[in-house]
Design an enzyme around this catalytic site. Structure first.
Site, short mmCIF file in Angstrom:
data_model
loop_
_atom_site.label_atom_id
_atom_site.label_comp_id
_atom_site.label_asym_id
_atom_site.label_seq_id
_atom_site.Cartn_x
_atom_site.Cartn_y
_atom_site.Cartn_z
N HIS A 288 0.76 -1.04 -0.02
CA HIS A 288 0.01 -0.10 0.00
C HIS A 288 0.91 1.18 -0.27
O HIS A 288 0.90 2.31 0.97
CB HIS A 288 -0.87 -0.03 1.04
CG HIS A 288 -2.32 -0.97 0.79
ND1 HIS A 288 -3.04 -0.68 0.52
CD2 HIS A 288 -1.89 -2.45 1.48
CE1 HIS A 288 -4.01 -1.85 0.23
NE2 HIS A 288 -3.41 -2.74 0.91
N TYR B 191 4.35 -3.29 10.66
CA TYR B 191 4.17 -2.09 10.36
C TYR B 191 5.38 -1.06 11.04
O TYR B 191 5.89 -0.21 10.51
CB TYR B 191 2.88 -1.59 10.94
CG TYR B 191 1.84 -2.19 10.34
CD1 TYR B 191 2.00 -2.77 9.17
CD2 TYR B 191 0.36 -2.15 10.88
CE1 TYR B 191 0.76 -3.30 8.21
CE2 TYR B 191 -0.60 -2.66 10.20
CZ TYR B 191 -0.36 -3.26 9.10
OH TYR B 191 -1.29 -3.94 8.42
#
Length: 324
Positions: free
Chosen positions: A34, A314
């Site tokens: 993304h 992340y």
């Protein structure tokens, strides 16, 4: 946001980041997945029903500032918006909570979703296997999908081209445990439902004729120059934050198993209103690291192993991004 202490989990997270880099190439300063995105700002106003389900502070405050990041799939920062591989789209929602009174540290809690109600793997190890299968031959991928139904469901799930980030639903498939002021516990999965309705591009749309930035330009048109211009255009953008309540026997520790849309009670938690683009988008995106673990009183993580794994991915990729 602390890094998990499980060394095997950290190794798994590093492997997955490396697989993304292998698939899409290294793009310093961008997310491995993304990569192409835009941050926008707005507010969240809760419903009374949200406060009945959870004692979390943003469900009791009159309103809470929020940031949302809309994004395309893949780790390609320049992927055309009309490329089918840009589906599913992502939406990460951050609630900006009151600063810690003792330390002064900023506090937040996040909801992270994408535009299909399916996920290909149960844990980080399976997700690495999924990425390797995608990178293999057609025969290898086919054999893998036959042995792994959630991965097949995810890849074959209908993904019509997005018309607008503002008319797309987003599903945060990890289960969380809400705890209210009386200690009552309720497992839920979040959904973001567009107030403008769900609209996609017509089947058969010539993707080659689409502007490669059509989604991000449309987003800017809705929100340009703040609320006054947005009102004159099409904005602001509104979503209903909804909780799908678990039924008896629903899996709460497996992101890859769907809950049926039929037969489940849904509770509207509040409205997210998005009004402005983040000015220094590139710098802010490089800095912000979303966190799938709630870390706020009144919302607890479930036993889903993807929570700690995604948090590690992340954080590690965020450190890479900030160092670039």
């Amino acid at each position: 946001m602390p890094l998990p202490t499980d060394e095997q989990l950290i190794a798994n997270a590093k492997e997955v980041i490396a697989l993304f880099h292998q698939a899409f190439g290294p793009h310093p300063g961008f997310r491995p997945g993304h990569a192409k995105g835009q941050l926008v700002r707005g507010t969240f106003v809760p419903t009374k029903a949200a406060g009945d389900l959870s004692r979390a502070e943003h469900f009791h405050a009159p309103s809470t500032p929020v940031t949302v990041r809309f994004s395309n799939s893949t780790g390609l920062p320049l992927i055309p918006d009309g490329d089918p591989h840009a589906e599913p789209r992502g939406a990460a929602l951050r609630f900006h909570l009151a600063d810690d009174k003792t330390t002064g540290h900023r506090r937040h809690t996040d909801v992270i979703g994408h535009s299909v109600p399916a996920f290909p793997a149960r844990n980080g190890v399976e997700f690495a296997h999924f990425l390797r299968a995608i990178g293999g031959s057609e025969a290898e991928l086919g054999a893998y999908l036959e042995k792994n139904p959630p991965a097949k469901t995810f890849l074959t799930y209908p993904k019509p081209l997005t018309q607008s980030f503002a008319t797309t639903p987003y599903f945060a498939l990890t289960a969380y445990k809400f705890v209210n002021k009386d200690g009552k516990e309720t497992y839920i999965r979040y959904e973001l439902e567009p107030v403008a309705g769900i609209h996609t591009l017509p089947e058969g749309t010539d993707v080659k004729g689409l502007d490669p930035e059509y989604l991000f330009k449309e987003l800017a048109t809705r929100l340009k120059a703040g609320t006054a211009a947005a009102a004159a255009a099409q904005g602001p953008i509104k979503f209903k934050l909804v909780a799908q309540l678990a039924n008896e026997g629903d899996p709460t520790d497996d992101i890859s198993l769907q809950w049926s849309q039929a037969g489940h009670r849904k509770v509207e938690l509040g409205t997210v209103t998005l009004e402005t683009l983040v000015d220094d988008n590139a710098t802010e995106q490089k800095h912000v690291i979303f966190d799938p673990i709630p870390r706020v009183d009144g919302i607890e993580p479930s036993a889903d192993p993807m929570l700690e794994f995604r948090a590690a991915v992340y954080l590690l990729s965020g450190r890479e991004r900030r160092a670039a």
